[in-house]
Design an enzyme around this catalytic site. Structure first.
Site, PDB file in Angstrom:
ATOM      1  N   ASP A  28      51.696  35.890  24.425  1.00 16.73           N
ATOM      2  CA  ASP A  28      50.836  36.487  23.827  1.00 16.73           C
ATOM      3  C   ASP A  28      50.754  38.526  23.480  1.00 16.73           C
ATOM      4  O   ASP A  28      49.696  38.960  24.256  1.00 16.73           O
ATOM      5  CB  ASP A  28      49.202  36.242  24.909  1.00 16.73           C
ATOM      6  CG  ASP A  28      48.983  35.244  24.539  1.00 16.73           C
ATOM      7  OD1 ASP A  28      48.585  34.414  23.675  1.00 16.73           O
ATOM      8  OD2 ASP A  28      48.759  34.356  25.965  1.00 16.73           O
ATOM      9  N   LYS A  31      53.843  38.198  19.399  1.00 18.48           N
ATOM     10  CA  LYS A  31      55.069  37.890  18.306  1.00 18.48           C
ATOM     11  C   LYS A  31      54.331  37.726  16.961  1.00 18.48           C
ATOM     12  O   LYS A  31      55.552  37.332  15.840  1.00 18.48           O
ATOM     13  CB  LYS A  31      55.163  36.818  19.113  1.00 18.48           C
ATOM     14  CG  LYS A  31      56.785  36.885  18.717  1.00 18.48           C
ATOM     15  CD  LYS A  31      57.479  35.676  20.248  1.00 18.48           C
ATOM     16  CE  LYS A  31      56.553  34.894  21.459  1.00 18.48           C
ATOM     17  NZ  LYS A  31      55.665  33.934  21.349  1.00 18.48           N
ATOM     18  N   GLY A  55      49.835  29.530  20.452  1.00 21.14           N
ATOM     19  CA  GLY A  55      48.792  30.250  19.646  1.00 21.14           C
ATOM     20  C   GLY A  55      49.478  31.861  18.642  1.00 21.14           C
ATOM     21  O   GLY A  55      49.362  32.186  19.222  1.00 21.14           O
ATOM     22  N   HIS A  56      49.958  31.634  17.341  1.00 23.47           N
ATOM     23  CA  HIS A  56      50.200  32.635  16.781  1.00 23.47           C
ATOM     24  C   HIS A  56      49.090  32.949  15.224  1.00 23.47           C
ATOM     25  O   HIS A  56      48.818  32.608  14.401  1.00 23.47           O
ATOM     26  CB  HIS A  56      51.480  32.550  16.267  1.00 23.47           C
ATOM     27  CG  HIS A  56      52.857  31.724  17.032  1.00 23.47           C
ATOM     28  ND1 HIS A  56      53.775  30.937  17.249  1.00 23.47           N
ATOM     29  CD2 HIS A  56      52.781  32.192  18.339  1.00 23.47           C
ATOM     30  CE1 HIS A  56      54.235  30.334  17.686  1.00 23.47           C
ATOM     31  NE2 HIS A  56      53.769  31.021  18.622  1.00 23.47           N
ATOM     32  N   GLN A 259      55.667  30.996  23.693  1.00 22.65           N
ATOM     33  CA  GLN A 259      54.672  31.615  25.130  1.00 22.65           C
ATOM     34  C   GLN A 259      56.028  33.036  25.528  1.00 22.65           C
ATOM     35  O   GLN A 259      56.139  34.051  24.359  1.00 22.65           O
ATOM     36  CB  GLN A 259      55.400  30.621  25.757  1.00 22.65           C
ATOM     37  CG  GLN A 259      54.260  29.371  26.202  1.00 22.65           C
ATOM     38  CD  GLN A 259      54.189  29.000  24.522  1.00 22.65           C
ATOM     39  OE1 GLN A 259      55.838  27.693  24.325  1.00 22.65           O
ATOM     40  NE2 GLN A 259      53.729  28.192  23.604  1.00 22.65           N
TER      41      GLN A 259
END
Ligand code: IMP
Length: 472
Positions: A28, A31, A55-56, A259
């Protein structure tokens, strides 16, 4: 499409065909934005680790896209980019199908998408196992995303996993799914039925393949897997060979981490970690490459810290202070919607994490702290716990720690010591290309981090859009 300046072309700058992007923290750090930005200069982007626990978030022309399993480069598919879900990932066919359906609803293409035939499947009982374990762990839980990631990786290592390629051969799939389920039931046998029922309640399609007595129907699950794979079965291929072929043809490869190093199964704050290796090594391996193939790597470092789920977090803020930062930084989980725990930038953890990442930094979310009266950075800890043996040394109460040991039983007794900075006010974007153009307080903050960690901040993100990025 925004105008992206050529100074973001790290492939040219570093004269290498392989660039990797990893997060040095608990994920988070922003990235997705950099992967999206750098993907402009890559021919292919590869996800090598994790699954839909990631989650991007990408903001593109004011539209926000959140991808989970899909590489962030998928938003550039129409530009002819190839996006690969590599061998080191774990894939839930139901969620994969769902993400593709969402792309189609948004009118986005995925012609260049490929998935490794060697990646592992996340099966419904992996999700149930993940949730049952968390429930039974009570206050000792890890705080997983509940997506079955840990049990799917565990099955792989225990040699009872199901590979993506099995989806293409129903007879092999039936066998491997049945074997996988036999292993899982050995665990389920001792679980009270009401806990199991609760664990499967929200699994996609569960009603149809979960039988009331606490057992899954293997035949129905197998059919479901085949049905869910129909949309993407033509994407399944030997992605290792594809990446190699593209490199041989002189193409550029971007590796997208998931991550962060501190969540890595191998070098994170074990056991409060995910189940893949989020370091550069793990990313390269999961992408079908060797670590030495990576010519240039960028560590994504946020100007403050955050963590979702349980586990040690020495610089964590509480109460109103935490609320403020959480809202300013919009720190809510992209996958689960959970409020993220937030705190100050932690240099002892960062000094540790760069060993498994890179000393070239992209500093993100500097804009979030712009209006703060005082910004803090943890420079070192004072250890307040009992004396402990750590490998060949003795850690004594009261000792100063400059480089963190990633063990919860040490970190929970670390008292952070801070240096204070002034907030830097609004940050000019656009033409700014050197540190000297930045507000003096921000310059001071950046130089301090660089000197303290022995790193260089090369990119600075001052907002969510592609354009809100400065190459220093
Ligand atoms: P799992 O990956 O679902 O097994 O969760 C293990 C730990 O990793 C939990 O603390 C999760 O909150 C955390 N985690 C997993 N994926 C992400 C991510 O993409 N961002 C931040 N934390 C994550």
């Amino acid at each position: 499409m925004g105008t992206i300046r050529s100074d973001f072309d790290l492939f040219r700058k570093a004269n290498t065909p392989v660039v990797a992007v990893v997060d040095t923290n608990f994920g988070d750090n922003g990235k997705g934005k950099f992967v999206d930005l750098l993907a402009e200069f890559a021919d292919v982007t590869v996800r090598g680790t994790g699954g839909e626990n990631a989650g991007h978030t990408i903001v593109h022309d004011g539209v926000t896209h959140v991808f989970h399993l899909l590489p962030s480069s998928i938003s550039r598919d129409a530009e002819g980019k190839v996006s690969i879900i590599g061998r080191g990932t774990v894939i839930n066919p139901g969620s994969f199908d769902g993400e593709l359906q969402l792309l189609e609803e948004r009118g986005m293409s995925w012609n260049g998408l490929r998935a490794s035939q060697d990646a592992q499947l996340v099966l419904p009982w992996h999700i149930a196992l993940d949730r049952v374990r968390e429930t039974l762990a009570g206050s000792g839980k890890i705080g997983t995303t509940g997506k079955g990631i840990g049990p799917a990786y565990a099955a792989h290592r225990a040699r009872v996993g199901v590979r993506v390629n099995d989806l293409l051969n129903p007879d092999l799939l039936r066998e491997s799914v049945a074997q996988s389920y036999r292993e899982a039931t050995a665990y389920f046998d001792g679980v009270p039925p009401y806990i199991l029922r609760e664990a499967v309640r929200k699994i996609d399609g569960a009603e149809s393949f979960y039988r009331a007595k606490g057992f899954f129907s293997v035949a129905t699950v197998t059919e479901w897997l085949i049905e869910k794979s129909l949309r993407f079965r033509d994407c399944i291929t030997d992605t290792d060979a594809l990446v190699q072929k593209m490199l041989n043809e002189g193409k550029r490869v971007l590796l997208e981490g998931a991550q962060g190093v501190l969540l890595s199964i191998d070098c994170g704050t074990y056991p409060f970690v995910t189940s893949s290796d989020c370091s550069i090594n793990g990313l390269a391996q999961g992408s079908g490459l060797r670590t030495e193939d990576v010519g240039y790597a960028v560590s994504i470092v946020k100007a403050y810290a955050s963590r979702v789920g349980e586990g040690p977090f020495p610089t964590e803020l509480r109460g109103e202070e935490a609320e403020n930062l959480r809202h300013l930084g919009n720190e809510f989980g992209a996958t689960t919607g959970r409020p993220r725990r937030v705190g100050w930038l932690d240099l002892p953890l960062l000094r540790y994490a760069v060993r498994h990442a890179s000393r070239t930094f992209a500093l993100t979310k500097a804009d979030v702290l712009a209006e703060y009266g005082i910004v803090k950075v943890c420079t070192h800890y004072l250890y307040r716990g009992p004396d402990r043996r750590v490998g060949d040394r003795l850690l004594r109460r009261g000792e100063r720690i400059d480089i963190a040991d990633p063990y919860p039983w040490i970190l929970e007794h670390c008292e952070p010591q801070y240096r204070e900075f002034k907030g830097w006010g609004p940050i000019p974007t656009g033409a700014t290309r050197s540190k000297k153009c930045l507000p003096p307080a921000l310059q001071e903050f950046i130089v301090f981090i660089e000197e303290e960690v022995g790193a260089r901040v090369e990119l600075l993100s001052v907002g969510p859009d592609r354009e809100d990025t400065i190459a220093l």
